[in-house]
Write a protein that holds these residues in place. Structure first.
Motif, PDB file in Angstrom:
ATOM      1  N   PRO A  99       0.821  -1.210   0.000  1.00 56.52           N
ATOM      2  CA  PRO A  99       0.000   0.000   0.000  1.00 56.52           C
ATOM      3  C   PRO A  99       0.853   1.257   0.000  1.00 56.52           C
ATOM      4  CG  PRO A  99       0.173  -0.840   2.229  1.00 56.52           C
ATOM      5  CD  PRO A  99       0.883  -1.836   1.356  1.00 56.52           C
ATOM      6  N   THR A 100       0.227   2.356  -0.417  1.00 58.33           N
ATOM      7  CA  THR A 100       0.906   3.644  -0.400  1.00 58.33           C
ATOM      8  C   THR A 100      -0.121   4.756  -0.559  1.00 58.33           C
ATOM      9  OG1 THR A 100       2.870   4.811  -1.220  1.00 58.33           O
ATOM     10  CG2 THR A 100       1.401   3.837  -2.881  1.00 58.33           C
ATOM     11  N   TYR A 101       0.343   5.983  -0.735  1.00 56.40           N
ATOM     12  CA  TYR A 101      -0.525   7.149  -0.855  1.00 56.40           C
ATOM     13  C   TYR A 101      -1.450   6.997  -2.058  1.00 56.40           C
ATOM     14  CZ  TYR A 101      -1.734  12.146  -1.302  1.00 56.40           C
ATOM     15  OH  TYR A 101      -2.400  13.344  -1.414  1.00 56.40           O
ATOM     16  N   GLY A 102      -2.737   7.185  -1.847  1.00 59.25           N
ATOM     17  CA  GLY A 102      -3.728   6.884  -2.864  1.00 59.25           C
ATOM     18  C   GLY A 102      -3.755   7.805  -4.061  1.00 59.25           C
ATOM     19  N   MET A 103      -3.185   9.009  -3.960  1.00 55.55           N
ATOM     20  CA  MET A 103      -3.272   9.954  -5.079  1.00 55.55           C
ATOM     21  C   MET A 103      -2.454   9.533  -6.290  1.00 55.55           C
ATOM     22  SD  MET A 103      -5.474  12.318  -4.892  1.00 55.55           S
ATOM     23  CE  MET A 103      -4.896  13.290  -6.287  1.00 55.55           C
ATOM     24  N   TYR A 104      -1.461   8.655  -6.095  1.00 57.38           N
ATOM     25  CA  TYR A 104      -0.701   8.197  -7.261  1.00 57.38           C
ATOM     26  C   TYR A 104      -1.641   7.475  -8.228  1.00 57.38           C
ATOM     27  CZ  TYR A 104       2.970   8.634  -3.657  1.00 57.38           C
ATOM     28  OH  TYR A 104       3.778   9.072  -2.646  1.00 57.38           O
ATOM     29  N   GLN A 105      -2.463   6.585  -7.688  1.00 55.86           N
ATOM     30  CA  GLN A 105      -3.388   5.853  -8.557  1.00 55.86           C
ATOM     31  C   GLN A 105      -4.501   6.747  -9.067  1.00 55.86           C
ATOM     32  OE1 GLN A 105      -4.809   2.075  -7.144  1.00 55.86           O
ATOM     33  NE2 GLN A 105      -5.917   1.695  -9.057  1.00 55.86           N
ATOM     34  N   VAL A 106      -4.976   7.673  -8.235  1.00 54.95           N
ATOM     35  CA  VAL A 106      -6.033   8.587  -8.680  1.00 54.95           C
ATOM     36  C   VAL A 106      -5.557   9.395  -9.879  1.00 54.95           C
ATOM     37  CG1 VAL A 106      -7.390  10.631  -8.060  1.00 54.95           C
ATOM     38  CG2 VAL A 106      -7.201   8.727  -6.444  1.00 54.95           C
ATOM     39  N   VAL A 290      -2.187   0.925  13.429  1.00 56.07           N
ATOM     40  CA  VAL A 290      -2.538   0.087  14.583  1.00 56.07           C
ATOM     41  C   VAL A 290      -3.494  -1.014  14.130  1.00 56.07           C
ATOM     42  CG1 VAL A 290      -3.526   0.078  16.897  1.00 56.07           C
ATOM     43  CG2 VAL A 290      -2.280   2.097  16.082  1.00 56.07           C
ATOM     44  N   LYS A 291      -3.159  -2.253  14.453  1.00 52.32           N
ATOM     45  CA  LYS A 291      -4.008  -3.404  14.104  1.00 52.32           C
ATOM     46  C   LYS A 291      -4.895  -3.747  15.298  1.00 52.32           C
ATOM     47  CE  LYS A 291      -3.812  -8.092  12.157  1.00 52.32           C
ATOM     48  NZ  LYS A 291      -4.757  -7.769  11.070  1.00 52.32           N
ATOM     49  N   VAL A 292      -6.205  -3.866  15.032  1.00 49.80           N
ATOM     50  CA  VAL A 292      -7.190  -4.139  16.080  1.00 49.80           C
ATOM     51  C   VAL A 292      -8.090  -5.295  15.622  1.00 49.80           C
ATOM     52  CG1 VAL A 292      -7.142  -1.749  16.878  1.00 49.80           C
ATOM     53  CG2 VAL A 292      -8.808  -2.439  15.141  1.00 49.80           C
ATOM     54  N   PRO A 293      -8.857  -5.896  16.533  1.00 53.74           N
ATOM     55  CA  PRO A 293      -9.694  -7.038  16.146  1.00 53.74           C
ATOM     56  C   PRO A 293     -10.783  -6.702  15.135  1.00 53.74           C
ATOM     57  CG  PRO A 293      -9.359  -6.997  18.516  1.00 53.74           C
ATOM     58  CD  PRO A 293      -8.823  -5.707  17.998  1.00 53.74           C
ATOM     59  N   ASP A 294     -11.394  -5.527  15.246  1.00 50.90           N
ATOM     60  CA  ASP A 294     -12.474  -5.153  14.322  1.00 50.90           C
ATOM     61  C   ASP A 294     -12.346  -3.669  14.011  1.00 50.90           C
ATOM     62  OD1 ASP A 294     -14.827  -4.573  12.968  1.00 50.90           O
ATOM     63  OD2 ASP A 294     -16.041  -5.943  14.165  1.00 50.90           O
ATOM     64  N   ALA A 295     -11.623  -3.367  12.948  1.00 48.58           N
ATOM     65  CA  ALA A 295     -11.336  -1.966  12.617  1.00 48.58           C
ATOM     66  C   ALA A 295     -12.603  -1.193  12.285  1.00 48.58           C
ATOM     67  CB  ALA A 295     -10.352  -1.891  11.450  1.00 48.58           C
ATOM     68  N   ASN A 311      -9.651   4.836   8.749  1.00 50.55           N
ATOM     69  CA  ASN A 311      -9.872   3.401   8.641  1.00 50.55           C
ATOM     70  C   ASN A 311      -9.166   2.875   7.396  1.00 50.55           C
ATOM     71  OD1 ASN A 311     -10.781   0.792   8.641  1.00 50.55           O
ATOM     72  ND2 ASN A 311     -12.954   1.286   8.742  1.00 50.55           N
ATOM     73  N   ARG A 312      -8.129   2.076   7.588  1.00 50.26           N
ATOM     74  CA  ARG A 312      -7.353   1.516   6.483  1.00 50.26           C
ATOM     75  C   ARG A 312      -7.626   0.032   6.285  1.00 50.26           C
ATOM     76  NH1 ARG A 312      -5.935   4.784   2.908  1.00 50.26           N
ATOM     77  NH2 ARG A 312      -8.162   4.883   3.320  1.00 50.26           N
ATOM     78  N   ASN A 313      -8.715  -0.436   6.841  1.00 49.11           N
ATOM     79  CA  ASN A 313      -9.057  -1.854   6.803  1.00 49.11           C
ATOM     80  C   ASN A 313      -9.172  -2.401   5.385  1.00 49.11           C
ATOM     81  OD1 ASN A 313     -10.067  -4.381   8.099  1.00 49.11           O
ATOM     82  ND2 ASN A 313     -11.964  -3.833   7.053  1.00 49.11           N
ATOM     83  N   GLY A 314      -9.572  -1.563   4.434  1.00 45.38           N
ATOM     84  CA  GLY A 314      -9.870  -2.052   3.096  1.00 45.38           C
ATOM     85  C   GLY A 314      -8.726  -2.017   2.109  1.00 45.38           C
ATOM     86  N   SER A 316      -4.570  -2.901   0.824  1.00 51.91           N
ATOM     87  CA  SER A 316      -3.647  -4.028   0.821  1.00 51.91           C
ATOM     88  C   SER A 316      -2.789  -4.083   2.082  1.00 51.91           C
ATOM     89  CB  SER A 316      -2.723  -3.954  -0.404  1.00 51.91           C
ATOM     90  OG  SER A 316      -3.466  -3.933  -1.598  1.00 51.91           O
ATOM     91  N   LEU A 317      -2.668  -5.280   2.650  1.00 47.92           N
ATOM     92  CA  LEU A 317      -1.804  -5.589   3.792  1.00 47.92           C
ATOM     93  C   LEU A 317      -2.198  -4.867   5.078  1.00 47.92           C
ATOM     94  CD1 LEU A 317       1.742  -5.493   2.090  1.00 47.92           C
ATOM     95  CD2 LEU A 317       0.164  -7.423   2.300  1.00 47.92           C
ATOM     96  N   CYS A 318      -3.309  -4.151   5.069  1.00 47.34           N
ATOM     97  CA  CYS A 318      -3.706  -3.365   6.237  1.00 47.34           C
ATOM     98  C   CYS A 318      -5.048  -3.809   6.817  1.00 47.34           C
ATOM     99  CB  CYS A 318      -3.766  -1.880   5.881  1.00 47.34           C
ATOM    100  SG  CYS A 318      -2.165  -1.160   5.480  1.00 47.34           S
ATOM    101  N   ALA A 319      -5.436  -5.043   6.580  1.00 46.13           N
ATOM    102  CA  ALA A 319      -6.695  -5.541   7.132  1.00 46.13           C
ATOM    103  C   ALA A 319      -6.688  -5.397   8.648  1.00 46.13           C
ATOM    104  CB  ALA A 319      -6.891  -7.001   6.746  1.00 46.13           C
ATOM    105  N   GLY A 320      -7.777  -4.855   9.192  1.00 44.93           N
ATOM    106  CA  GLY A 320      -7.890  -4.677  10.631  1.00 44.93           C
ATOM    107  C   GLY A 320      -7.127  -3.495  11.180  1.00 44.93           C
ATOM    108  N   CYS A 321      -6.695  -2.587  10.307  1.00 43.21           N
ATOM    109  CA  CYS A 321      -5.837  -1.482  10.764  1.00 43.21           C
ATOM    110  C   CYS A 321      -6.521  -0.122  10.716  1.00 43.21           C
ATOM    111  CB  CYS A 321      -4.562  -1.423   9.916  1.00 43.21           C
ATOM    112  SG  CYS A 321      -3.414  -2.772  10.220  1.00 43.21           S
ATOM    113  N   LEU A 322      -6.208   0.681  11.711  1.00 42.78           N
ATOM    114  CA  LEU A 322      -6.548   2.092  11.740  1.00 42.78           C
ATOM    115  C   LEU A 322      -5.251   2.895  11.692  1.00 42.78           C
ATOM    116  CD1 LEU A 322      -9.202   2.209  14.634  1.00 42.78           C
ATOM    117  CD2 LEU A 322      -9.628   1.981  12.171  1.00 42.78           C
TER     118      LEU A 322
END
Length: 347
Positions: A99-106, A290-295, A311-314, A316-322
């Motif tokens: 994952p990285t800064y989203g504006m590159y893809q935008v 920060v990885k938590v049980p239910d982001a 909320n970065r849960n959605g 890549s590689l950041c499932a469950g993360c804020l």
């Protein structure tokens, strides 16, 4: 490497918009060239299109030449310009870490340019060989964000160097969070690597996010193309003057950075002391992943309390993360209090 061969044909041929302020250097006593209202000085006049005074001040502090600087509306403007200058729509492509800064893809999507994300390794580490494998003859840009957003970590410099030296295109190194890191900037390497563009910003360490002033540093040849394609008066007079004034208070900026670094350490320790928090990732930026049980549930709970995190849960590689920005001591305390009172989330 011939940088000009990387540029789109129509951009090489482009005749840029030219105003009298581009053609005339110095001060005049009478300005009758731009159809301005002669009243309400100085705001009646168009701003310096090349921001010469501000660039000279920035160059002195950064150890570069003014001709190596392009100033934009945040970092997003030079990101978009790089895509427009080097990438032929529906033909060329961009490779970036994920994952990285989203504006590159935008920006790639807006310009109809293929975007190829390459996953980081465990611990969000950069694998230069794997990234280079994703490039081909039509790859014009590689984006590397270091410290990376949203992961917070520095990319390994040796891995980055392999990409810079082996990739036959432009490498954009986004250093938006470099002030919060112990790593040296790539600015000192600009003359050695003419294919590198370094991005920095006044939004983070300088506390000027609403002012919208970003910096791109590169070879004179690359900056010349930026100046050719950018809108003529992209940075208004109020921004130029205000940023110039802020540069006179570098010690205050350094105090803010030191304070935020101390708060980052304290916030990480408080988060790690909460039993149900699974992981607080190391950070070289002004935020913590920060990885938590239910982001999703925790995010909604914090919003209900008036505390907004990312909320970065959605991604890549950041499932469950804020992603949690380091705030003031009072803001960080309010966050920890809310987390300690959120007993229902982990269950």
């Amino acid at each position: 490497m011939n940088l000009h061969n990387l540029v789109r044909d129509n951009i090489r041929r482009l005749k840029p918009y030219s105003c009298a302020r581009n053609e005339f250097q110095g001060e005049a006593s009478v300005y009758l060239d731009a159809n301005e209202n002669p009243m309400n000085a100085p705001y009646n006049r168009y701003p310096d299109p090349m921001q010469e005074a501000l660039k000279a001040k920035i160059a002195k502090g950064k150890g570069v030449r003014p001709s190596q600087i392009m100033l934009g509306v945040g970092s997003d403007e030079p990101i978009d310009l790089a895509v427009r200058i080097f990438c032929e729509p529906q033909q060329d492509n961009i490779v970036a870490i994920d994952p990285t800064y989203g504006m590159y893809q935008v920006c790639a999507d807006i310009n109809n340019v293929e975007y190829r994300p390459v996953l980081l390794n465990d611990g969000f580490a950069l694998d230069a060989a794997r990234l280079l494998e994703a490039t081909d003859a039509h790859t014009k840009l590689v984006f590397l964000c270091s410290p990376n957003n949203p992961t917070g970590n520095l990319l390994n410099r040796d891995e980055m160097k392999q990409i810079v030296e082996r990739f036959a295109g432009i490498v954009v190194i986004d250093e938006a969070y470099i002030d919060f890191s112990s790593e040296a900037s790539w600015l000192a390497d600009l003359d050695r690597y003419p294919n590198v563009i370094v991005l920095q910003t006044f939004s983070k360490a300088w506390g000027l996010a609403s002012v919208r002033c970003g910096m791109a540093f590169a070879s004179e040849e690359v900056i010349a193309y930026f100046n050719k394609v950018k809108y003529p008066y992209n940075l208004n007079l109020l921004t130029q003057n205000f940023v110039s004034e802020q540069l006179d208070h570098k010690s205050r900026k350094q105090e803010w950075v030191a304070y935020l670094l101390s708060q980052r350490t304290a916030l990480a320790a408080h988060l790690e002391a909460i039993p149900w928090i699974e992981k607080v990732y190391p950070s070289d930026a002004n935020f913590l992943l920060v990885k938590v049980p239910d982001a999703n549930a925790l995010y909604r709970s914090l919003v209900a309390r008036g505390i907004i995190v990312r909320n970065r849960n959605g991604i890549s590689l950041c499932a469950g993360c804020l992603r949690i920005t380091v705030g003031t001591e009072a803001e960080n305390t309010a966050l920890i209090k809310a987390l300690n009172e959120t007993a229902d989330i982990p269950g």
